[in-house]
Design a protein around this motif. Structure first.
Motif, PDB file in Angstrom:
ATOM      1  N   ASN A   1      41.165  30.506  58.751  1.00 12.09           N
ATOM      2  CA  ASN A   1      40.435  29.948  57.611  1.00 12.09           C
ATOM      3  C   ASN A   1      41.063  28.719  56.971  1.00 12.09           C
ATOM      4  OD1 ASN A   1      37.989  31.100  57.410  1.00 12.09           O
ATOM      5  ND2 ASN A   1      38.656  32.807  56.114  1.00 12.09           N
ATOM      6  N   ILE A   2      42.056  28.153  57.634  1.00 13.68           N
ATOM      7  CA  ILE A   2      42.568  26.876  57.140  1.00 13.68           C
ATOM      8  C   ILE A   2      42.155  25.815  58.158  1.00 13.68           C
ATOM      9  CG2 ILE A   2      44.601  25.555  56.439  1.00 13.68           C
ATOM     10  CD1 ILE A   2      46.038  28.197  55.992  1.00 13.68           C
ATOM     11  N   LEU A   3      41.568  24.759  57.663  1.00 15.95           N
ATOM     12  CA  LEU A   3      41.146  23.676  58.553  1.00 15.95           C
ATOM     13  C   LEU A   3      42.291  22.673  58.673  1.00 15.95           C
ATOM     14  CD1 LEU A   3      38.852  22.147  60.084  1.00 15.95           C
ATOM     15  CD2 LEU A   3      38.287  21.091  57.887  1.00 15.95           C
ATOM     16  N   LEU A   4      42.709  22.410  59.905  1.00 14.23           N
ATOM     17  CA  LEU A   4      43.808  21.482  60.150  1.00 14.23           C
ATOM     18  C   LEU A   4      43.239  20.203  60.766  1.00 14.23           C
ATOM     19  CD1 LEU A   4      46.178  24.055  61.975  1.00 14.23           C
ATOM     20  CD2 LEU A   4      45.894  23.705  59.508  1.00 14.23           C
TER      21      LEU A   4
ATOM     22  N   PRO B   1      46.386  25.948  51.192  1.00 17.36           N
ATOM     23  CA  PRO B   1      45.212  25.111  50.946  1.00 17.36           C
ATOM     24  C   PRO B   1      44.073  25.505  51.892  1.00 17.36           C
ATOM     25  CG  PRO B   1      46.720  23.982  52.400  1.00 17.36           C
ATOM     26  CD  PRO B   1      47.314  25.333  52.140  1.00 17.36           C
ATOM     27  N   GLU B   2      42.897  24.993  51.636  1.00 16.89           N
ATOM     28  CA  GLU B   2      41.790  25.233  52.578  1.00 16.89           C
ATOM     29  C   GLU B   2      41.799  24.207  53.712  1.00 16.89           C
ATOM     30  OE1 GLU B   2      39.744  25.413  49.029  1.00 16.89           O
ATOM     31  OE2 GLU B   2      38.614  27.210  49.539  1.00 16.89           O
ATOM     32  N   ILE B   3      42.329  23.019  53.397  1.00  9.69           N
ATOM     33  CA  ILE B   3      42.408  21.961  54.415  1.00  9.69           C
ATOM     34  C   ILE B   3      43.833  21.393  54.409  1.00  9.69           C
ATOM     35  CG2 ILE B   3      41.507  19.703  55.162  1.00  9.69           C
ATOM     36  CD1 ILE B   3      38.998  20.257  53.452  1.00  9.69           C
ATOM     37  N   ILE B   4      44.379  21.140  55.585  1.00 10.55           N
ATOM     38  CA  ILE B   4      45.623  20.361  55.658  1.00 10.55           C
ATOM     39  C   ILE B   4      45.303  19.081  56.418  1.00 10.55           C
ATOM     40  CG2 ILE B   4      48.027  20.266  56.416  1.00 10.55           C
ATOM     41  CD1 ILE B   4      48.189  23.262  56.209  1.00 10.55           C
ATOM     42  N   HIS B   5      45.575  17.969  55.775  1.00 11.22           N
ATOM     43  CA  HIS B   5      45.248  16.667  56.365  1.00 11.22           C
ATOM     44  C   HIS B   5      46.540  15.890  56.633  1.00 11.22           C
ATOM     45  CE1 HIS B   5      43.447  12.381  55.619  1.00 11.22           C
ATOM     46  NE2 HIS B   5      43.694  12.590  56.888  1.00 11.22           N
ATOM     47  N   THR B   6      46.795  15.608  57.897  1.00  9.04           N
ATOM     48  CA  THR B   6      47.978  14.846  58.282  1.00  9.04           C
ATOM     49  C   THR B   6      47.577  13.618  59.104  1.00  9.04           C
ATOM     50  OG1 THR B   6      48.159  16.299  60.199  1.00  9.04           O
ATOM     51  CG2 THR B   6      49.578  16.816  58.323  1.00  9.04           C
ATOM     52  N   GLY B   7      48.560  12.799  59.442  1.00  7.15           N
ATOM     53  CA  GLY B   7      48.305  11.596  60.256  1.00  7.15           C
ATOM     54  C   GLY B   7      49.551  11.258  61.048  1.00  7.15           C
TER      55      GLY B   7
ATOM     56  N   ILE C   1      43.125  20.743  49.228  1.00  4.69           N
ATOM     57  CA  ILE C   1      43.559  20.005  50.427  1.00  4.69           C
ATOM     58  C   ILE C   1      45.025  19.616  50.250  1.00  4.69           C
ATOM     59  CG2 ILE C   1      42.506  17.883  49.472  1.00  4.69           C
ATOM     60  CD1 ILE C   1      42.103  16.962  52.393  1.00  4.69           C
ATOM     61  N   LEU C   2      45.795  19.893  51.277  1.00  5.15           N
ATOM     62  CA  LEU C   2      47.201  19.497  51.275  1.00  5.15           C
ATOM     63  C   LEU C   2      47.298  18.246  52.144  1.00  5.15           C
ATOM     64  CD1 LEU C   2      50.214  19.992  50.674  1.00  5.15           C
ATOM     65  CD2 LEU C   2      50.257  21.610  52.580  1.00  5.15           C
ATOM     66  N   ILE C   3      47.715  17.164  51.509  1.00  2.00           N
ATOM     67  CA  ILE C   3      47.794  15.888  52.227  1.00  2.00           C
ATOM     68  C   ILE C   3      49.262  15.638  52.555  1.00  2.00           C
ATOM     69  CG2 ILE C   3      47.270  13.409  52.102  1.00  2.00           C
ATOM     70  CD1 ILE C   3      45.469  14.212  49.586  1.00  2.00           C
ATOM     71  N   TYR C   4      49.549  15.395  53.827  1.00  2.00           N
ATOM     72  CA  TYR C   4      50.937  15.081  54.222  1.00  2.00           C
ATOM     73  C   TYR C   4      50.881  14.049  55.350  1.00  2.00           C
ATOM     74  CZ  TYR C   4      55.624  15.506  56.193  1.00  2.00           C
ATOM     75  OH  TYR C   4      56.879  15.209  56.674  1.00  2.00           O
ATOM     76  N   HIS C   5      51.660  12.998  55.226  1.00  2.00           N
ATOM     77  CA  HIS C   5      51.574  11.951  56.248  1.00  2.00           C
ATOM     78  C   HIS C   5      51.882  12.507  57.639  1.00  2.00           C
ATOM     79  CE1 HIS C   5      51.507   8.156  58.212  1.00  2.00           C
ATOM     80  NE2 HIS C   5      52.797   8.196  58.525  1.00  2.00           N
TER      81      HIS C   5
END
Ligand code: D5M
Ligand code: FE
Ligand code: ZN
Length: 663
Positions: free
Chosen positions: A619-622, A601-607, A541-545
């Motif tokens: 195949n990448i979950l955003l 990454p498999e997931i990219i999580h932003t906010g 998981i790639l975490i980016y604000h």
């Protein structure tokens, strides 16, 4: 000088300031001078400037020296001068030197320290599937898991124009890039600039070519190294290495694969900008290079490359960073592209609809490949194809893990708009105290909780912010947050990454929150930087604000706050979390560009933008998680409608996403 001037100046130096300190400075006979003095004397470990940092006596004593320096530097008053030598002075001085250096031709041909070994370049087989680059047509299934979960709006899938193709079969000469030089640097943007990156008001700066503009000074804080970070007491099994690799074993293991924490090398030196752009260019161009055979720009000057054997125009390809975007009087687009060997102009005709549409989304500083023919005078390439790094269609998702990960962001503890009731309901759910059995079962399957920044509201982040704060002390805000997080069951591993409201340097990449703040939180919490590439028991998981989303919304037609995952999709196509350097995101030029999305990454999580969005792209979950803060006065004014208290939960086995509502 009024309150907002003071806050703005302090923000420009990457500090926060308490309302009392603002009042104190304002009440002085010489608020401007005092503020300059305070900014020049606070040391880098300070996050929030309080009344204890406003030293009237020291200011009075420094009066003469201060005036002297001001007089010498009369061309550039403002907040750059100070009575004593401070880190900000050094950085200012180094930028002045840079300004001289930039005009000296000798530096424009300084040899590269890094060579490109083209013989070992990866051959990414993208072939025909790249031609059909488009969002996954299958809509994400949003289901109401249980009776008391609340569904959110349908997911939105933006069609992506199919404009990529591979044509060239030429091989580039390895020696050209191997001896390449990165010959100049582009302008350093003003921290907190609100200009649109596409507005064309940046003077003709360049990464590798000629620089016509002076770099504006970054703030001292933007380039300071973060407080040192020790992880020994929080249980990772191995010490930190080059890129922040840390492993936290256990039933719900976490491996931090890459983040800046403890590895910032940046002090704002000229050479660091060169290194930063070199790293960005070489990594992104390498991705594109697997798909086209590009020539060094320098080689376009040789006539033999401009004509085919029959004398007709030959199609060739180059890969460069976009240093300028302009429109001709006839409405065509002209890009300046730069690589380490030179720069070249590329024309995209508006008669080629598909290509022109893609061209209108191209951002300053992104790295693209272009195929086209060169005009007879040898000065212009007429583009027939634009190639973004993007993602191969054949990216396979690894077999999933098990259990669930809850993704949240923008909690904003301390804000008077923080929705405490909803938040407490959420905590009850995590504790397995929901009324319904399916919700309790769901809670029991949760292994991870990931927070993508803005844990607290901070102070002095925006003008007049204190009018909407319940807790005015940022440390008290963190103590309150820690109290909440102590309620989360210990078996859930919590990962906290900072955002622009958090108490770390504003310049990105941001390190993890300081130890003094971490100490209040329980042991099941792992603090990472922003961005951070993390492995959750086999799921990356790639975490980016997500601060760059503000820029993407402003500059890419069709990208909006209502569909934030669409902005993330644009990052993925560029394989970069903050494609345009500067503007709202101030980027610290580290040796490595932490914003390059590689590996995938498999997931990219932003906010950050306070709206919820879920999309799948190849195949990448955003996932852009929403917020726990109701609409603020500013958001009312700009009509930003937040989506609070909605929680995406990702099934780590099949990447299915459910949204729970707690509002
Ligand atoms: O930002 C939440 C969103 O609102 C993000 O898109 C920036 C924007 N925002 C909020 N307040 C302001 C002010 N005062 N100026 C400019 N932009 C703003 P967050 O970082 O969570 O506050
Ligand atoms: Fe926020
Ligand atoms: Zn934010």
């Amino acid at each position: 000088m009024d309150k907002s001037d003071i806050i703005r100046a302090v923000m420009g130096k990457e500090y926060q300031i308490s309302p009392e300190a603002v009042e104190l400075i304002k009440s002085s006979d010489s608020p401007e001078g005092l503020l300059k003095y305070v900014l020049s004397t606070v040391n880098d470990s300070v996050i929030v400037i309080g009344i204890e940092h406003v030293d009237f006596e020291g200011f009075a004593a420094s009066g003469r020296t201060s005036k002297l320096i001001n007089a010498q530097n009369g061309k550039n008053p403002g907040f750059e001068t100070s009575a004593e030598k401070s880190p900000s002075d050094e950085i200012q001085a180094s930028f002045l030197k840079k300004e001289e250096i930039l005009y000296r031709p000798s530096v424009l041909s300084s040899p590269s320290s890094r060579s490109h070994d083209l013989s070992s370049e990866p051959d990414i087989p993208l072939e025909a599937d790249i031609l059909n680059s488009a969002s996954d047509p299958a809509p994400e299934s949003f289901q109401n898991l249980v009776s008391d979960s609340i569904p959110v709006q349908d997911p939105v899938f933006q069609p992506v124009p199919d404009t990529q193709s591979i044509v060239s079969s030429e091989k580039v000469s390895a020696s050209c890039l191997a001896s390449s030089s990165l010959s100049s640097i582009k302008a350093v943007p003003q921290v907190f600039s609100s200009q649109s990156p596409q507005a064309g008001n940046r003077s003709a700066s360049s990464f590798f070519g000629q620089v016509n503009s002076l770099p504006s000074s970054p703030s001292n804080r933007a380039f300071s190294t973060e407080p040192s970070f020790s992880i020994s007491d929080r249980g990772p099994s191995s010490g930190s290495t080059d890129e922040g690799y840390r492993h936290y074993p256990g039933k719900n293991p976490v491996t931090v694969i890459s983040d800046i924490t403890g590895h910032s090398t940046c002090i704002g030196e000229y050479v660091q900008f060169v290194q930063y752009f070199r790293d960005r260019y070489s990594r992104l161009s390498e991705i594109i290079r697997g798909r086209i055979n590009a020539r060094p720009i320098e080689s376009l000057k040789r006539r033999s490359f401009r004509r085919g054997r029959d004398g007709g125009s030959e199609e060739i390809s180059i890969i460069g960073m976009v240093s300028d975007v302009n429109s001709t009087t006839n409405g065509h687009k002209i890009f300046s592209l730069e690589d380490p060997t030179g720069s070249f102009s590329v024309l995209i005709r508006n008669t080629d609809n598909e290509l022109f549409e893609l061209a209108s989304k191209i951002l300053l500083d992104e790295v693209i490949g272009v195929t086209g023919s060169i005009t007879n005078d040898g000065n212009l390439m007429l583009a027939t194809k634009l190639i973004q790094p993007d993602v191969p269609n054949n990216v396979q998702r690894r077999t999933g893990s098990h259990g669930k990960a809850v993704l949240i962001s923008d909690v904003h503890v301390g804000s008077s708009q923080f929705m405490e009731d909803a938040w407490l309901d959420f905590l009850d759910f995590l504790k397995g105290e929901s009324d319904s059995e399916p919700m309790r079962e769901l809670a029991a399957s949760i292994r991870y909780l990931v927070v993508a920044g803005d844990l607290v509201d901070g102070i002095g982040i925006y003008p007049d912010q204190e009018m909407e704060l319940d807790i005015l002390d940022v440390y008290a805000q963190y103590r309150k947050a820690a109290e909440y997080f102590r309620e989360i069951p210990e078996h859930i591993r919590v990962i906290i990454s900072p955002g622009n409201h958090d108490a770390v340097r504003q310049a990105e990449p941001q390190p993890a929150l300081p130890e003094s703040i971490q100490a209040d939180f329980p042991q099941n919490i792992i603090f990472v930087g922003n961005p951070a590439f993390v492995d959750l028991d086999g799921v990356s998981i790639l975490i980016y604000h997500g601060r760059s989303i503000d820029d993407l919304v402003a500059s890419i037609p069709g990208v909006s706050y209502q569909e934030p995952a669409g902005a993330v999709l644009e990052m993925v196509k560029r394989r970069h979390l903050a494609p345009t350097y500067g503007s709202r995101v101030s980027i610290s030029p580290e040796k490595k560009d932490y914003f390059v999305i590689d590996p995938l990454p498999e997931i990219i999580h932003t906010g950050h933008v306070h709206t919820l969005g879920v999309q799948r792209y190849k195949n990448i979950l955003l996932v852009n998680s929403g917020t726990w803060q109701a609409q603020t006065e500013f958001q009312k004014r700009v009509n930003l409608m937040p989506v609070p208290a909605r929680v995406p939960i990702v099934d780590l086995a099949d990447f299915d996403v459910k949204i729970l509502g707690f509002d």
